[in-house]
Design a protein around this motif. Structure first.
Motif, short mmCIF file in Angstrom:
data_model
loop_
_atom_site.label_atom_id
_atom_site.label_comp_id
_atom_site.label_asym_id
_atom_site.label_seq_id
_atom_site.Cartn_x
_atom_site.Cartn_y
_atom_site.Cartn_z
N LYS A 6 1.03 -1.40 0.05
CA LYS A 6 0.01 -0.08 0.09
C LYS A 6 0.95 1.19 0.18
O LYS A 6 1.84 1.35 0.98
N TYR A 7 0.63 2.26 -0.76
CA TYR A 7 1.20 3.25 -0.99
C TYR A 7 0.34 4.59 -1.07
O TYR A 7 -0.62 4.78 -1.41
N ARG A 8 0.82 5.78 -0.29
CA ARG A 8 0.08 6.96 -0.40
C ARG A 8 0.16 7.64 -1.99
O ARG A 8 1.39 7.75 -2.33
N ILE A 9 -0.71 8.44 -2.30
CA ILE A 9 -0.83 8.96 -3.59
C ILE A 9 -1.46 10.57 -3.35
O ILE A 9 -2.34 10.72 -2.40
N TYR A 10 -1.04 11.38 -4.01
CA TYR A 10 -1.50 12.78 -3.97
C TYR A 10 -2.21 13.18 -5.43
O TYR A 10 -1.32 13.74 -6.13
N PRO A 11 -3.28 12.82 -5.74
CA PRO A 11 -3.76 13.31 -6.94
C PRO A 11 -4.09 14.75 -7.35
O PRO A 11 -4.05 15.60 -6.34
N THR A 12 -4.04 15.21 -8.62
CA THR A 12 -4.43 16.65 -8.91
C THR A 12 -5.77 16.85 -8.62
O THR A 12 -6.75 15.76 -8.44
N ASP A 13 -6.36 17.97 -8.70
CA ASP A 13 -7.48 18.25 -8.52
C ASP A 13 -8.59 17.73 -9.60
O ASP A 13 -9.78 17.32 -9.27
N GLN A 14 -8.06 17.84 -10.85
CA GLN A 14 -8.73 17.09 -11.78
C GLN A 14 -9.00 15.58 -11.71
O GLN A 14 -10.16 14.79 -11.97
N GLN A 15 -7.92 14.97 -11.25
CA GLN A 15 -7.85 13.65 -11.01
C GLN A 15 -8.67 13.36 -9.69
O GLN A 15 -9.42 12.26 -9.81
N LYS A 16 -8.85 14.16 -8.69
CA LYS A 16 -9.80 13.88 -7.75
C LYS A 16 -11.10 13.93 -8.02
O LYS A 16 -11.94 13.14 -7.52
N GLN A 17 -11.66 15.03 -8.99
CA GLN A 17 -12.93 14.90 -9.60
C GLN A 17 -13.24 13.52 -10.13
O GLN A 17 -14.36 13.03 -10.30
N SER A 18 -12.04 13.01 -11.11
CA SER A 18 -12.54 11.73 -11.69
C SER A 18 -12.68 10.74 -10.93
O SER A 18 -13.44 9.60 -11.27
N LEU A 19 -11.80 10.70 -9.89
CA LEU A 19 -11.88 9.62 -8.86
C LEU A 19 -13.33 9.70 -8.30
O LEU A 19 -13.77 8.51 -7.81
N ALA A 20 -13.73 10.74 -7.81
CA ALA A 20 -14.94 10.96 -7.14
C ALA A 20 -16.19 10.47 -8.09
O ALA A 20 -16.82 9.89 -7.47
N GLN A 21 -15.91 10.57 -9.33
CA GLN A 21 -16.98 10.23 -10.25
C GLN A 21 -16.80 8.63 -10.43
O GLN A 21 -17.90 7.89 -10.54
N LEU A 22 -15.56 8.18 -10.51
CA LEU A 22 -15.48 6.53 -10.36
C LEU A 22 -16.12 6.10 -9.17
O LEU A 22 -16.65 5.18 -9.30
N PHE A 23 -15.58 6.50 -7.87
CA PHE A 23 -16.17 5.90 -6.91
C PHE A 23 -17.69 5.86 -6.68
O PHE A 23 -18.45 4.96 -6.19
N GLY A 24 -18.32 6.89 -7.06
CA GLY A 24 -19.78 7.34 -7.20
C GLY A 24 -20.41 6.14 -8.31
O GLY A 24 -21.19 5.32 -7.95
N CYS A 25 -19.83 5.81 -9.22
CA CYS A 25 -20.24 4.89 -10.42
C CYS A 25 -20.26 3.43 -9.72
O CYS A 25 -21.06 2.48 -9.82
N VAL A 26 -19.05 3.19 -8.89
CA VAL A 26 -18.90 1.99 -8.54
C VAL A 26 -19.69 1.64 -7.56
O VAL A 26 -20.30 0.61 -7.23
#
Length: 396
Positions: A6-26
C-alpha cells in the motif's frame, strides 16, 4: 503467496474529480446489483447482474454517465458482490470458519471508497507513475519497491480524504534461521505482550487521542445532519481515528516482525475478543489494543518467513497452573499479579507464568490440565487472606 503493498498518492484536483466520479459509479453499480438480488427469489449470477446493472443501465437515461468511467472497476464491483454473497452463504452453512459473516450491505457516500483495476485497466510506467484507465497517471510515494509485477491495483479513499494505491503481488517465502526454537506470548492491556523468555512489550498510550475522539463525537452528535459543520467535524473524527490506527499498526508491525524473525515456533492463545468487549468497563481499551490484528500479522509473516504458527485453546488454564511443577492453584482475581506456588515454593509472575504455559502447551510439553488433573478440586477465586499464595496484589 500473495501480499498487498500500500502506497500514499496525491492526485491533482482534476484527478480527484475523476476519482470521485469513479467511486460514485462503483457505488451505484454495487447498490443496484444488491437491490436486484434482494428483490429476486433466486440470486442472479454475476454475468447476469453485469448485463443488467452495467450494460443495460448504460443504455438508459438515468445511468448514461456510467460510460464516462472505465468498465473494469464496475465489473469488479459486481464480482466483489458475488464474493460477499459466497462468504455469507458459506458462513451461514458452517463451511467458513471464524466469526459469522453478515449479509452484504449498501455502500454509503461518506464511508471508505474504493475501486479495483485488473491488468486491463492499469499499467506501470518507467518514470515511477501508474496509469489508471480514464484517470491518468498518478505517482505513488514509493516507500519500498514492489517484489514482483502486480496483478491488480485498488484505489482507496478513506474517511479522512486520504488516497492510496494498494497493489496485489506475488511474494516468495524467505528462508532464514531463527535464534530461538519457540516462544509463547500472553497478551494483555497495559503490557501488550509478555513473552515466555521474560521479555515484555508495552502498548502505546492512546489516552490523549481517544479523549479527543470522545469530545468530537459528542460535538458531532449535537450537530444537525447534512450540515457543513457536521461534515467538517466528521472529517476531524476520521483523522483522529486514522492517527490511532497508524500508531497501532506501526507498533504491531514492528513487534510481529521482530518476534517472527527471532523464533521458529510462535504460540498464541485463542482469545474470545468478541466476548471480552462485552465488558463495558474494558471494551474501549480492549478494542484499541488490536489483539486480532496482531495474531493475523504473526500468522501471515510466519508463512512468509517459513515459521510455524500455533494457537492453543482458549479454555486452557494457563493462569491457574505453575509452569515449573504443574501444580494447579485455581482461578485468581485479575488484581493479583504474583502467586507463590504451594507445591514447589516458586514465586510466579502471573503474566510470565501464563506465557511459559502457553509455550509448553503449544510445543506439546504439557497435556491439557483439565484431563491430567481432573480429580483435583479447583478454587473459584483466591481469598485475600491466603498470604502463602498471593504475594503482590498490585494493579496491572
Amino acid at each position: 503467496m500473495k501480499a498487498r503493498y500500500k502506497y500514499r498518492i496525491y492526485p491533482t484536483d482534476q484527478q480527484k474529480q475523476s476519482l470521485a466520479q469513479l467511486f460514485g459509479c462503483v457505488r451505484v453499480v454495487w447498490n443496484d446489483a444488491l437491490a436486484l438480488c434482494k428483490q429476486s427469489e433466486k440470486k442472479p449470477k454475476s454475468t447476469e447482474l453485469q448485463k443488467i446493472v452495467i450494460t443495460g443501465a448504460k443504455q438508459t437515461e438515468e445511468r448514461t454517465w456510467l460510460e464516462e468511467v472505465s468498465c473494469v472497476p464496475l465489473q469488479q464491483s459486481v464480482t466483489d458482490l458475488e464474493t460477499a454473497f459466497k462468504n455469507f452463504f458459506d458462513s451461514y452453512k458452517g463451511k467458513r470458519k471464524g466469526q459469522k459473516v453478515r449479509y452484504p450491505r449498501f455502500k454509503k457516500k461518506t464511508s471508505r471508497q474504493s475501486a479495483r483495476f485488473t491488468l486491463r485497466g492499469f499499467s506501470m510506467k518507467k518514470n515511477g507513475g501508474v496509469y489508471l484507465a480514464k484517470i491518468g497517471i498518478v505517482k505513488p510515494i514509493w516507500s519500498r519497491e514492489l517484489p514482483s509485477a502486480p496483478s491488480s491495483v485498488t484505489v482507496i479513499k478513506d474517511c479522512a480524504n486520504r488516497y492510496f494505491l494498494s497493489f496485489v503481488v506475488e511474494v516468495k517465502p524467505v528462508q532464514s534461521e531463527a535464534l530461538h526454537p519457540s516462544i509463547g506470548i500472553d497478551l494483555g492491556i497495559k503490557t501488550f505482550a509478555v513473552m515466555s523468555n521474560g521479555a515484555k512489550a508495552e502498548s502505546p498510550s492512546y489516552k490523549k487521542l481517544d479523549r479527543k475522539v470522545r469530545k468530537l463525537q459528542r460535538k458531532l452528535a449535537r450537530q444537525p445532519h447534512d450540515s457543513k459543520r457536521r461534515n467538517i467535524t466528521r472529517i476531524k473524527v476520521a483523522k483522529l481515528h486514522n492517527r490511532i490506527s497508524d500508531v497501532r499498526k506501526d507498533f504491531l508491525h514492528k513487534l510481529s516482525t521482530k518476534i517472527v524473525n527471532e523464533n521458529q515456533v510462535i504460540v498464541l492463545e485463542d482469545l474470545n475478543v468478541s466476548g471480552l468487549v462485552k465488558n463495558r468497563k474494558l471494551a474501549r481499551v480492549i478494542s484499541l489494543q488490536g489483539w486480532r490484528e496482531f495474531r493475523t500479522l504473526c500468522e501471515a509473516k510466519s508463512e512468509k518467513f517459513g515459521r510455524e504458527f500455533k494457537v492453543i485453546s482458549r479454555w486452557e488454564p494457563t493462569s491457574q497452573v505453575c509452569s515449573d511443577c504443574g501444580f494447579k492453584w485455581g482461578k485468581i482475581d485479575l488484581s493479583i499479579r504474583s502467586v507463590l506456588c504451594l507445591n514447589c515454593g516458586t514465586e510466579q509472575d502471573r503474566d510470565e507464568n501464563a506465557a511459559r504455559n502457553i509455550a509448553q502447551v503449544g510445543m506439546g510439553n504439557r497435556h491439557d490440565s483439565k484431563w491430567t488433573l481432573r480429580d483435583c478440586q479447583t478454587i473459584s477465586v483466591a481469598e485475600p487472606d491466603e498470604a502463602s499464595r498471593i504475594t503482590a496484589p498490585s494493579g496491572r
